[in-house]
Motif scaffolding. Structure first.
Motif, PDB file in Angstrom:
ATOM      1  N   SER A   1       0.830  -1.210   0.000  1.00 46.05           N
ATOM      2  CA  SER A   1       0.000   0.000   0.000  1.00 46.05           C
ATOM      3  C   SER A   1       0.862   1.256   0.000  1.00 46.05           C
ATOM      4  O   SER A   1       0.522   2.249  -0.650  1.00 46.05           O
ATOM      5  N   ALA A   2       1.987   1.215   0.721  1.00 43.54           N
ATOM      6  CA  ALA A   2       2.896   2.365   0.735  1.00 43.54           C
ATOM      7  C   ALA A   2       3.472   2.606  -0.660  1.00 43.54           C
ATOM      8  O   ALA A   2       3.530   3.748  -1.129  1.00 43.54           O
ATOM      9  N   ILE A   3       3.882   1.536  -1.342  1.00 48.25           N
ATOM     10  CA  ILE A   3       4.406   1.662  -2.705  1.00 48.25           C
ATOM     11  C   ILE A   3       3.347   2.260  -3.622  1.00 48.25           C
ATOM     12  O   ILE A   3       3.614   3.185  -4.399  1.00 48.25           O
ATOM     13  N   GLU A   4       2.132   1.738  -3.545  1.00 57.22           N
ATOM     14  CA  GLU A   4       1.053   2.240  -4.403  1.00 57.22           C
ATOM     15  C   GLU A   4       0.729   3.700  -4.107  1.00 57.22           C
ATOM     16  O   GLU A   4       0.467   4.482  -5.026  1.00 57.22           O
ATOM     17  N   THR A   5       0.761   4.081  -2.838  1.00 55.46           N
ATOM     18  CA  THR A   5       0.464   5.462  -2.466  1.00 55.46           C
ATOM     19  C   THR A   5       1.516   6.415  -3.014  1.00 55.46           C
ATOM     20  O   THR A   5       1.190   7.468  -3.582  1.00 55.46           O
ATOM     21  N   VAL A   6       2.787   6.051  -2.876  1.00 55.26           N
ATOM     22  CA  VAL A   6       3.858   6.895  -3.413  1.00 55.26           C
ATOM     23  C   VAL A   6       3.770   6.947  -4.935  1.00 55.26           C
ATOM     24  O   VAL A   6       3.919   8.018  -5.539  1.00 55.26           O
ATOM     25  N   ALA A   7       3.509   5.805  -5.565  1.00 57.42           N
ATOM     26  CA  ALA A   7       3.395   5.779  -7.024  1.00 57.42           C
ATOM     27  C   ALA A   7       2.270   6.679  -7.494  1.00 57.42           C
ATOM     28  O   ALA A   7       2.424   7.423  -8.478  1.00 57.42           O
TER      29      ALA A   7
ATOM     30  N   GLY B   1       3.663   1.004 -13.107  1.00 51.06           N
ATOM     31  CA  GLY B   1       2.849  -0.208 -13.202  1.00 51.06           C
ATOM     32  C   GLY B   1       3.611  -1.434 -12.728  1.00 51.06           C
ATOM     33  O   GLY B   1       3.070  -2.284 -12.012  1.00 51.06           O
ATOM     34  N   ARG B   2       4.893  -1.511 -13.083  1.00 44.95           N
ATOM     35  CA  ARG B   2       5.704  -2.644 -12.647  1.00 44.95           C
ATOM     36  C   ARG B   2       5.876  -2.646 -11.124  1.00 44.95           C
ATOM     37  O   ARG B   2       5.781  -3.699 -10.484  1.00 44.95           O
ATOM     38  N   ALA B   3       6.112  -1.466 -10.554  1.00 43.41           N
ATOM     39  CA  ALA B   3       6.268  -1.380  -9.096  1.00 43.41           C
ATOM     40  C   ALA B   3       5.005  -1.860  -8.382  1.00 43.41           C
ATOM     41  O   ALA B   3       5.069  -2.611  -7.404  1.00 43.41           O
ATOM     42  N   LYS B   4       3.852  -1.435  -8.889  1.00 48.62           N
ATOM     43  CA  LYS B   4       2.588  -1.867  -8.283  1.00 48.62           C
ATOM     44  C   LYS B   4       2.389  -3.371  -8.456  1.00 48.62           C
ATOM     45  O   LYS B   4       1.931  -4.050  -7.531  1.00 48.62           O
ATOM     46  N   ASP B   5       2.717  -3.893  -9.633  1.00 49.20           N
ATOM     47  CA  ASP B   5       2.581  -5.334  -9.883  1.00 49.20           C
ATOM     48  C   ASP B   5       3.515  -6.145  -8.983  1.00 49.20           C
ATOM     49  O   ASP B   5       3.132  -7.203  -8.467  1.00 49.20           O
ATOM     50  N   LEU B   6       4.731  -5.660  -8.780  1.00 48.40           N
ATOM     51  CA  LEU B   6       5.677  -6.361  -7.911  1.00 48.40           C
ATOM     52  C   LEU B   6       5.176  -6.388  -6.470  1.00 48.40           C
ATOM     53  O   LEU B   6       5.286  -7.412  -5.784  1.00 48.40           O
ATOM     54  N   GLY B   7       4.617  -5.277  -6.020  1.00 46.25           N
ATOM     55  CA  GLY B   7       4.042  -5.255  -4.672  1.00 46.25           C
ATOM     56  C   GLY B   7       2.896  -6.234  -4.540  1.00 46.25           C
ATOM     57  O   GLY B   7       2.777  -6.949  -3.538  1.00 46.25           O
ATOM     58  N   SER B   8       2.041  -6.282  -5.552  1.00 41.68           N
ATOM     59  CA  SER B   8       0.919  -7.221  -5.530  1.00 41.68           C
ATOM     60  C   SER B   8       1.404  -8.664  -5.557  1.00 41.68           C
ATOM     61  O   SER B   8       0.829  -9.531  -4.888  1.00 41.68           O
ATOM     62  N   ALA B   9       2.461  -8.924  -6.306  1.00 38.05           N
ATOM     63  CA  ALA B   9       3.028 -10.279  -6.347  1.00 38.05           C
ATOM     64  C   ALA B   9       3.569 -10.671  -4.974  1.00 38.05           C
ATOM     65  O   ALA B   9       3.403 -11.823  -4.540  1.00 38.05           O
ATOM     66  N   ALA B  10       4.183  -9.727  -4.280  1.00 37.06           N
ATOM     67  CA  ALA B  10       4.691 -10.018  -2.937  1.00 37.06           C
ATOM     68  C   ALA B  10       3.549 -10.379  -1.997  1.00 37.06           C
ATOM     69  O   ALA B  10       3.665 -11.312  -1.193  1.00 37.06           O
ATOM     70  N   VAL B  11       2.438  -9.660  -2.089  1.00 39.25           N
ATOM     71  CA  VAL B  11       1.270  -9.973  -1.262  1.00 39.25           C
ATOM     72  C   VAL B  11       0.746 -11.360  -1.608  1.00 39.25           C
ATOM     73  O   VAL B  11       0.451 -12.163  -0.716  1.00 39.25           O
ATOM     74  N   MET B  12       0.659 -11.676  -2.902  1.00 40.21           N
ATOM     75  CA  MET B  12       0.151 -12.971  -3.321  1.00 40.21           C
ATOM     76  C   MET B  12       1.018 -14.111  -2.788  1.00 40.21           C
ATOM     77  O   MET B  12       0.512 -15.114  -2.287  1.00 40.21           O
ATOM     78  N   ILE B  13       2.332 -13.943  -2.864  1.00 41.88           N
ATOM     79  CA  ILE B  13       3.237 -14.987  -2.375  1.00 41.88           C
ATOM     80  C   ILE B  13       3.042 -15.197  -0.878  1.00 41.88           C
ATOM     81  O   ILE B  13       2.994 -16.343  -0.403  1.00 41.88           O
ATOM     82  N   THR B  14       2.902 -14.117  -0.118  1.00 42.50           N
ATOM     83  CA  THR B  14       2.723 -14.277   1.329  1.00 42.50           C
ATOM     84  C   THR B  14       1.363 -14.896   1.648  1.00 42.50           C
ATOM     85  O   THR B  14       1.252 -15.677   2.600  1.00 42.50           O
ATOM     86  N   LEU B  15       0.346 -14.562   0.867  1.00 42.77           N
ATOM     87  CA  LEU B  15      -0.966 -15.180   1.084  1.00 42.77           C
ATOM     88  C   LEU B  15      -0.920 -16.681   0.806  1.00 42.77           C
ATOM     89  O   LEU B  15      -1.491 -17.478   1.561  1.00 42.77           O
ATOM     90  N   ILE B  16      -0.236 -17.070  -0.264  1.00 39.05           N
ATOM     91  CA  ILE B  16      -0.101 -18.497  -0.580  1.00 39.05           C
ATOM     92  C   ILE B  16       0.677 -19.211   0.524  1.00 39.05           C
ATOM     93  O   ILE B  16       0.285 -20.293   0.983  1.00 39.05           O
ATOM     94  N   PHE B  17       1.760 -18.597   0.975  1.00 39.56           N
ATOM     95  CA  PHE B  17       2.560 -19.198   2.053  1.00 39.56           C
ATOM     96  C   PHE B  17       1.743 -19.318   3.337  1.00 39.56           C
ATOM     97  O   PHE B  17       1.776 -20.352   4.013  1.00 39.56           O
ATOM     98  N   ALA B  18       0.983 -18.281   3.665  1.00 34.31           N
ATOM     99  CA  ALA B  18       0.151 -18.319   4.878  1.00 34.31           C
ATOM    100  C   ALA B  18      -0.914 -19.405   4.750  1.00 34.31           C
ATOM    101  O   ALA B  18      -1.144 -20.175   5.691  1.00 34.31           O
ATOM    102  N   GLY B  19      -1.565 -19.489   3.598  1.00 32.34           N
ATOM    103  CA  GLY B  19      -2.581 -20.514   3.389  1.00 32.34           C
ATOM    104  C   GLY B  19      -2.006 -21.917   3.487  1.00 32.34           C
ATOM    105  O   GLY B  19      -2.601 -22.805   4.113  1.00 32.34           O
TER     106      GLY B  19
END
Length: 131
Positions: free
Chosen positions: A82-88, A100-118
């Motif tokens: 969210s911080a990355i998206e806000t600054v962008a 767009g790439r910065a936002k996509d990379l942040g979203s990918a990081a969230v997805m990876i952590t969600l998969i790991f948590a699940g």
């Protein structure tokens, strides 16, 4: 000429004042995330349910700690995203490939952590009920 860089006027003071300012900024950040970030609100709502559930699901203290830790990691990564998206968005609302790439990379990081948590929660649940 001194080797030390010029001190930033934006740096906070030292001592207890710095600690109180840091706490105030952290609370403001949580309020901003809960107010403006729908994904964070959803994940925070799940965390409110999952953290107490971890004490029931985990059979050992290390399992409870692991279950809580992965939930907190999701929240931390979502805050950073969210911080990355806000600054962008503050830089430009116009489409730009690097923004767009910065936002996509942040979203990918969230997805990876969600998969790991699940996967972590599924593994602990499997061991609790079938293992």
């Amino acid at each position: 000429m001194s080797d030390t860089p010029h001190p930033s006027p934006f740096k906070s003071k030292r001592g207890l004042g710095r600690l109180f300012n840091a706490l105030r900024y952290a609370v403001q950040g949580m309020q901003a995330a809960l107010t403006h970030e729908a994904s964070f609100r959803q994940e925070f709502g799940l965390a409110v349910i999952m953290i107490p559930t971890a004490f029931w699901l985990g059979r050992h203290p290390y399992e409870v700690l692991l279950l809580i830790a992965v939930v907190l990691v999701v929240l931390v990564v979502e805050l950073l995203n969210s911080a990355i998206e806000t600054v962008a968005d503050a830089v430009s609302l116009e489409p730009h490939p690097l923004i767009g790439r910065a936002k996509d990379l942040g979203s990918a990081a969230v997805m990876i952590t969600l998969i790991f948590a699940g996967a972590t929660w599924a593994m602990v649940a499997y061991l609790r009920f079938w293992g």
